[in-house]
Design an enzyme around this catalytic site. Structure first.
Site, PDB file in Angstrom:
ATOM      1  N   HIS A 218       0.925  -1.285   0.041  1.00 34.25           N
ATOM      2  CA  HIS A 218      -0.013  -0.084   0.158  1.00 34.25           C
ATOM      3  C   HIS A 218       1.005   1.284  -0.167  1.00 34.25           C
ATOM      4  CE1 HIS A 218      -4.261  -1.712   1.215  1.00 34.25           C
ATOM      5  NE2 HIS A 218      -3.554  -2.405   0.197  1.00 34.25           N
ATOM      6  N   SER A 222      -0.294  -1.033  -6.143  1.00 39.31           N
ATOM      7  CA  SER A 222      -0.274  -2.176  -6.796  1.00 39.31           C
ATOM      8  C   SER A 222       0.674  -1.838  -8.137  1.00 39.31           C
ATOM      9  CB  SER A 222      -1.684  -2.751  -7.086  1.00 39.31           C
ATOM     10  OG  SER A 222      -2.129  -2.906  -6.161  1.00 39.31           O
ATOM     11  N   LYS A 246     -15.227  -7.814  -7.472  1.00 32.91           N
ATOM     12  CA  LYS A 246     -14.202  -8.536  -8.303  1.00 32.91           C
ATOM     13  C   LYS A 246     -13.536  -9.819  -7.651  1.00 32.91           C
ATOM     14  CE  LYS A 246     -10.955  -8.134 -11.925  1.00 32.91           C
ATOM     15  NZ  LYS A 246      -9.858  -7.606 -12.531  1.00 32.91           N
ATOM     16  N   ASP A 247     -13.156  -9.533  -6.428  1.00 29.31           N
ATOM     17  CA  ASP A 247     -12.644 -10.701  -5.567  1.00 29.31           C
ATOM     18  C   ASP A 247     -13.551 -11.528  -4.947  1.00 29.31           C
ATOM     19  OD1 ASP A 247     -10.223  -9.821  -5.924  1.00 29.31           O
ATOM     20  OD2 ASP A 247      -9.715  -8.602  -3.972  1.00 29.31           O
ATOM     21  N   GLU A 290       4.623 -34.234  -0.399  1.00 31.66           N
ATOM     22  CA  GLU A 290       3.481 -33.551  -0.981  1.00 31.66           C
ATOM     23  C   GLU A 290       3.833 -32.745  -2.518  1.00 31.66           C
ATOM     24  OE1 GLU A 290       0.599 -34.724   0.211  1.00 31.66           O
ATOM     25  OE2 GLU A 290       0.196 -33.077   1.213  1.00 31.66           O
TER      26      GLU A 290
END
Lengths: 400, 240
Positions: A218, A222, A246-247, A290
């Site tokens: 922040h 971005s 959107k998220d 894994e």
């Protein structure tokens, strides 16, 4: 009625102001979760950051409920997992969410890292943001590794034995460090109990680093698909309502395959050997970690000298920390970097090849392929300074 | 998106390896597919084989008679079954064979069977293949084990290494009498007990799948609504 409604609203506002004046927590959250100015041209690849945060919270919540029923004792661990699956109310659901959730967390984070690589999000002024992300990735790997030991199946035991033994290559102190880590002369009850303690606490450390990660994000804002610095206020939109909606949509898209695996194929990503209770006297035919560790496991096994293999494996992650200084190109986004773009996709393909090699036995042709792939993995980083020097970037737009 | 597809391909790689060892034939099972269910009669028949044959040496330590009520047995029914074995309905299905004599006879303690179908690649296909994989045919044995069968072991076509400590448990037909008159062939007993072992390994299977259908329907609607909301909110935003 209208008058009364207004009065209540005023009361709430006053209370908010009163509290915020004394502890500005709510306005802080508003500033960072609602009002945060984000570029308006972010594509769906930018969904994976918040998705990773949600995956982390889901792991912590499901893990908390598992912790209420799990017993970190070599004589009880396997049984307690079956107790969760059979007798605990919704136990099978909580465990499947946690088990599949770990895999999906890694899928999200791998895509998130890949996005950063492609769009040059690691470049100035975001080097620290990138480094903090890698710290989160390393902490995740440690957490997942220890979590996989807890069910105390054959792969838990032998995976733990193989991986902890790697530290024995540390010069002089190595063997002592391994004994100290185990709490004995082999992986055993003290190891299981301490891995449980560390597995429980590390996710909270991850939350702490995530806060630093978001703080660093922040500060400079971005990156965006064009990788250019934004100058106009009109290039930005507030996080809420634009990226929140959107998220949420992205979350829905994510949850569909995730819950499909949880309810219909919960064992698909696991290994059947881990349903055999741990037995120090019987070594499994192939010890495989894994799936999300397989590329790094392949790098480890590609090099016949154990010390170098361990160095290469840890080096393959640590080298990412210096990526911002290896890649000196001023252009961020691969969209405008023809050679880097091709190298990026080769790197991704190569990463899959490594993952495939990691799942195969370390013999014959697989070793050769892992060696070629390992060489390319490091060559990618070694070539970055040259690419930056000789590559002719496409013209860069001045604005989005 | 390209990333996602590649990662999806990546997910398949560990599975390709998990199937390693001896290939076992794929069978059709009543618990598979969208119409799949635990067939009470089949579970009952499998229970009959499990308790009258397997339980002589193997335990099912995560199962008691009460658990059978999860597949539709009434309390009276499980009481009768437990009584016939002189057991309490809450007692685990533990073999009468003690560890010392097991080690003396077989060289090892026979593994608990409750989780067997999850602990082997192939699951019920594997259990069934091993149970019908015994043979005395010298040609076949020679093909798989040119050195001969090791001392104390038995030839099995589908067991990894082809030499298994367990003697053929289903050596002939009619080792049990079924409650529903089904003819107890070796193949039938093997299928029934393999189904039973699938149930003991994942008794929650259909509770899980049934709930999963509703969760997915909910999420599809949720996601469509979320998409419409997103589109409405973003209507006026030029992305480029």
């Amino acid at each position: 009625m209208g008058h009364h409604h207004k009065a209540v609203e005023q009361d709430i506002r006053n209370t908010y102001r009163w509290f915020d004046d004394r502890l500005p927590l709510l306005s802080f959250l508003k500033e960072h979760l609602a009002d945060y100015q984000a570029p308006r041209n972010l594509n769906y690849m930018w969904n994976f950051g918040s998705l990773a945060g949600i995956a982390l919270i889901l792991q912590i919540l499901t893990g908390l409920f598992l912790a209420m029923h799990y017993k970190p004792d070599v004589n009880m661990a396997y049984d307690s997992v079956q107790h969760i699956m059979r007798n605990v109310e919704w136990g099978w659901l909580i465990r499947n969410l946690h088990m599949v959730g770990a895999s999906f967390f890694f899928i999200v984070v791998y895509i998130h890292i890949g996005r950063g690589l492609y769009y040059g999000s690691y470049k100035s002024p975001r080097e620290v943001l990138w480094g903090l992300g890698l710290v989160i990735f390393l902490l995740m790997m440690a957490t997942a590794f220890m979590g996989y030991v807890l069910p105390w199946g054959q792969m838990s035991y032998w995976g733990a034995t193989v991986i902890t033994n790697l530290l024995s290559v540390i010069p002089f102190f190595g063997p002592d460090i391994v004994v100290w880590l185990w709490g004995g002369y082999s992986v055993g009850d003290p190891t299981l109990t301490r891995f449980y303690a560390i597995h429980f606490v590390l996710p909270f450390v991850i939350v702490g680093v995530v806060i630093l990660h978001v703080w660093a994000l922040h500060l400079h804002g971005s990156n965006n698909p064009k990788g250019i610095d934004l100058t106009k206020q009109s290039d930005y939109i507030p996080f809420h309502p634009y990226y929140t909606t959107k998220d949420v949509f992205g979350l829905g898209v994510y949850l569909i395959p995730f819950t499909f695996m949880v309810f219909f194929l919960p064992e698909y990503l696991g290994h059947p050997d881990n349903y055999i209770p741990a037995n120090p006297l019987v070594t499994p035919a192939h010890i495989v970690p894994e799936w999300y560790f397989l590329p790094f496991y392949a790098i480890l096994r590609a090099i016949p000298i154990k010390e170098l293999g361990v160095l290469a494996m840890f080096g393959s992650i640590l080298i990412m920390f210096v990526l911002p200084w290896l890649d000196r190109s001023k252009v961020r986004s691969a969209r405008f970097r023809p050679i880097y773009k091709q190298m990026f996709w080769l790197f991704v393909a190569n990463f899959f090849v490594l993952g495939w090699c990691g799942a195969m036995p370390a013999e014959g042709i697989y070793v050769t392929i892992s060696q070629v792939a390992t060489t390319f993995y490091f060559a990618f980083f070694a070539l970055l300074p040259l690419i930056a020097k000789y590559e002719k970037p496409h013209p860069i737009p001045a604005t989005i | 998106m390209k990333n996602l597809l590649l990662l999806a391909a990546f997910l398949i790689t560990p599975l390709a390896h998990a199937g390693g060892g001896v290939e076992v034939p794929q069978e059709k099972w009543s618990f598979q597919g969208l119409q799949g269910k635990w067939d009470k009669d089949e579970i009952y028949r499998g229970y009959t084989v499990a308790t009258q044959v397997c339980l002589a040496c193997h335990s099912f330590k995560y199962i008691n008679h009460r658990s059978l009520m999860r597949v539709g047995f009434t309390e009276a029914e499980v009481q009768t079954l437990a009584k016939a074995l002189n057991m309490d309905i809450n007692a685990k299905l533990i073999s009468a064979l003690d560890e010392a004599s097991a080690k003396e006879t077989y060289g090892k303690i026979p593994p608990d069977l409750s989780m067997m179908n999850k602990a082997r690649a192939g699951g019920a296909d594997y259990s069934h293949a091993v149970l019908v994989g015994y043979s005395e045919d010298p040609e076949l044995i020679k093909h798989y084990l040119p050195e001969g069968v090791p001392q104390g072991a038995h030839f099995n076509k589908y067991f990894p290494g082809h030499a298994i400590a367990m003697p053929n448990p289903l050596s002939g037909p009619d080792m049990v009498t079924y409650h529903d008159g089904t003819s107890a062939t070796v193949d039938q007993m093997s299928r029934d007990v393999s189904t039973f072992m699938q149930w003991t390994a994942e008794p929650e299977r259909f509770e899980r799948q049934h709930l999963g259908v509703y969760v997915l329907i909910y999420l599809f609607i949720f996601t469509i609504l979320a998409f419409l909301t997103k589109r409405a909110i973003w209507k006026d935003i030029k992305k480029h």
